[in-house]
Design a protein around this motif. Structure first.
Motif, short mmCIF file in Angstrom:
data_model
loop_
_atom_site.label_atom_id
_atom_site.label_comp_id
_atom_site.label_asym_id
_atom_site.label_seq_id
_atom_site.Cartn_x
_atom_site.Cartn_y
_atom_site.Cartn_z
N LEU A 153 25.79 34.15 26.37
CA LEU A 153 25.37 35.21 27.28
C LEU A 153 26.26 35.19 28.51
CD1 LEU A 153 23.25 37.38 28.20
CD2 LEU A 153 21.97 35.48 29.21
N GLY A 154 26.64 36.37 29.00
CA GLY A 154 27.41 36.44 30.23
C GLY A 154 27.08 37.70 31.01
N PHE A 155 27.08 37.58 32.33
CA PHE A 155 26.91 38.72 33.23
C PHE A 155 28.20 38.89 34.02
CE2 PHE A 155 22.08 37.71 33.81
CZ PHE A 155 21.82 38.17 32.53
N LEU A 156 28.73 40.12 34.03
CA LEU A 156 29.88 40.47 34.85
C LEU A 156 29.38 41.43 35.93
CD1 LEU A 156 32.83 40.78 35.66
CD2 LEU A 156 33.13 42.37 33.74
N LEU A 157 29.60 41.09 37.20
CA LEU A 157 29.03 41.85 38.30
C LEU A 157 30.12 42.43 39.20
CD1 LEU A 157 26.26 39.29 39.32
CD2 LEU A 157 26.07 41.17 37.68
N ASP A 158 30.04 43.74 39.44
CA ASP A 158 30.89 44.39 40.43
C ASP A 158 29.95 44.86 41.54
OD1 ASP A 158 32.50 45.97 42.00
OD2 ASP A 158 33.45 47.03 40.33
N VAL A 159 29.84 44.04 42.58
CA VAL A 159 28.87 44.30 43.63
C VAL A 159 29.21 45.57 44.40
CG1 VAL A 159 27.84 43.36 45.74
CG2 VAL A 159 28.36 41.85 43.83
N GLU A 160 30.49 45.84 44.59
CA GLU A 160 30.90 47.00 45.39
C GLU A 160 30.44 48.31 44.77
OE1 GLU A 160 34.96 48.89 47.41
OE2 GLU A 160 35.08 47.12 46.12
N THR A 161 30.51 48.42 43.44
CA THR A 161 30.10 49.65 42.76
C THR A 161 28.69 49.56 42.18
OG1 THR A 161 31.03 48.97 40.62
CG2 THR A 161 32.49 50.12 42.16
N GLU A 162 28.04 48.41 42.39
CA GLU A 162 26.70 48.15 41.83
C GLU A 162 26.67 48.40 40.32
OE1 GLU A 162 23.29 49.65 43.84
OE2 GLU A 162 23.95 48.93 45.81
N THR A 163 27.65 47.81 39.66
CA THR A 163 27.74 47.88 38.20
C THR A 163 27.62 46.48 37.63
OG1 THR A 163 29.27 49.75 38.44
CG2 THR A 163 29.11 48.73 36.25
N ALA A 164 26.94 46.38 36.49
CA ALA A 164 26.80 45.09 35.80
C ALA A 164 27.07 45.30 34.32
CB ALA A 164 25.41 44.51 36.02
N TRP A 165 27.67 44.29 33.71
CA TRP A 165 27.87 44.29 32.26
C TRP A 165 27.18 43.05 31.70
CZ3 TRP A 165 31.40 45.87 35.78
CH2 TRP A 165 32.03 47.10 35.58
N VAL A 166 26.43 43.25 30.64
CA VAL A 166 25.75 42.14 29.99
C VAL A 166 26.43 41.90 28.65
CG1 VAL A 166 23.57 41.31 29.02
CG2 VAL A 166 23.57 42.68 31.12
N TYR A 167 26.91 40.68 28.46
CA TYR A 167 27.60 40.29 27.24
C TYR A 167 26.72 39.32 26.45
CZ TYR A 167 31.94 42.25 29.11
OH TYR A 167 32.91 43.10 29.60
N ARG A 168 26.41 39.67 25.23
CA ARG A 168 25.66 38.79 24.33
C ARG A 168 26.48 38.55 23.08
NH1 ARG A 168 20.43 38.16 26.03
NH2 ARG A 168 19.69 39.67 27.58
N ALA A 169 26.47 37.34 22.60
CA ALA A 169 27.26 36.99 21.42
C ALA A 169 26.91 37.88 20.25
CB ALA A 169 27.01 35.52 21.06
N GLY A 170 27.92 38.45 19.63
CA GLY A 170 27.72 39.28 18.45
C GLY A 170 27.27 40.70 18.73
N GLN A 171 27.24 41.11 20.03
CA GLN A 171 26.79 42.45 20.38
C GLN A 171 27.81 43.11 21.32
OE1 GLN A 171 22.75 42.63 21.86
NE2 GLN A 171 22.15 40.84 20.66
N PRO A 172 27.85 44.47 21.33
CA PRO A 172 28.72 45.15 22.30
C PRO A 172 28.20 44.90 23.72
CG PRO A 172 27.98 46.64 20.55
CD PRO A 172 27.17 45.41 20.42
N ALA A 173 29.11 44.90 24.68
CA ALA A 173 28.72 44.74 26.08
C ALA A 173 27.88 45.93 26.51
CB ALA A 173 29.95 44.61 26.96
N GLU A 174 26.86 45.67 27.33
CA GLU A 174 25.99 46.71 27.86
C GLU A 174 26.33 46.95 29.32
OE1 GLU A 174 21.18 47.66 28.42
OE2 GLU A 174 21.88 45.67 27.82
N GLU A 175 26.63 48.18 29.69
CA GLU A 175 26.98 48.52 31.07
C GLU A 175 25.77 49.12 31.77
OE1 GLU A 175 30.14 51.41 33.49
OE2 GLU A 175 30.57 50.76 31.43
N LEU A 176 25.45 48.58 32.95
CA LEU A 176 24.29 49.02 33.70
C LEU A 176 24.71 49.40 35.11
CD1 LEU A 176 21.93 46.09 32.64
CD2 LEU A 176 21.92 48.41 31.70
N HIS A 177 24.02 50.40 35.69
CA HIS A 177 24.36 50.88 37.02
C HIS A 177 23.15 50.79 37.94
CE1 HIS A 177 28.30 52.44 35.80
NE2 HIS A 177 27.71 52.74 34.65
N GLY A 178 23.41 50.42 39.20
CA GLY A 178 22.35 50.31 40.18
C GLY A 178 21.83 48.90 40.28
N TYR A 179 21.72 48.40 41.51
CA TYR A 179 21.26 47.02 41.73
C TYR A 179 19.81 46.97 42.19
CZ TYR A 179 25.68 44.64 40.79
OH TYR A 179 26.78 44.09 40.17
#
Length: 202
Positions: A153-179
């Motif tokens: 599992l991994g979280f990639l965070l862009d605080v400036e744009t309030e964007t997050a990506w969630v990475y799970r093994a074997g799955q496409p990354a999920e992009e989320l907006h808003g903090y």
């Protein structure tokens, strides 16, 4: 997938037999001798000097570590690392995420003599926080490298744009907006939800 590491165009990279021939012990000592620098190593043993993080991204990383540590103290399921912790991965790269967690079972695999050095394991969970000098494409490639080396599992965070990506093994990354939300780390970290609201810049 290529095992070529993610390298920012802004980073300084040392190549050549003098540095690529470093053993793990010699690279660890090199980092100890250059404590003021942010250093990683690629799978080809090139040495990467990264630019310092800005205050806001550094503060966000500290908040992530705080929440993760609080959860871990309550649950006692593993160990938490911050940005100075480094891991020697199966592809031979040595990387340092902004926050990381690995299980007690993973910790038990680390020889006693290496426990205060760069750990020869891949953490189950990593967080990368974008700094001003980072490119999202570089960090996305780095997240894929974490997964290809065994992270679950991994979280990639862009605080400036309030964007997050969630990475799970074997799955496409999920992009989320808003903090104004939380990121669920289950089932890798049962019960841990990263609250993004404290990372917002008011």
């Amino acid at each position: 997938m290529s095992n070529r590491p993610a390298i920012s165009e802004e980073a300084i990279v040392l190549r050549g037999p003098l540095v690529t021939g470093f053993t793990d012990e010699e690279f660890f000592q090199f980092c100890q001798d250059n404590r003021d620098l942010r250093v990683e190593r690629t799978a080809d043993h090139e040495i990467i000097f990264m630019l310092p993080a800005g205050f806001l991204s550094s503060s966000a990383s500290a908040e992530v570590v705080r929440q993760l540590s609080n959860w871990n103290v309550a649950n006692r399921l593993g160990r938490v690392g911050e940005s100075s912790a480094a891991y020697v991965l199966p592809d031979k790269a040595t990387l340092s995420p902004d926050a990381s967690w690995f299980s007690q079972a993973n910790w038990a695999r680390v020889p006693t003599e290496l426990r205060n050095k760069f750990l020869p394991i891949c953490p189950e969970f990593v967080v990368e926080v974008k700094s001003p000098s980072d490119r999202i494409s570089t960090l996305q490639a780095k997240m894929e490298q974490w997964l290809s080396n065994g992270a679950q599992l991994g979280f990639l965070l862009d605080v400036e744009t309030e964007t997050a990506w969630v990475y799970r093994a074997g799955q496409p990354a999920e992009e989320l907006h808003g903090y104004d939300q939380e990121l669920d780390a289950a089932p890798v970290l049962p019960g841990f939800r990263l609250d993004l609201q404290p990372l917002r810049e008011e």
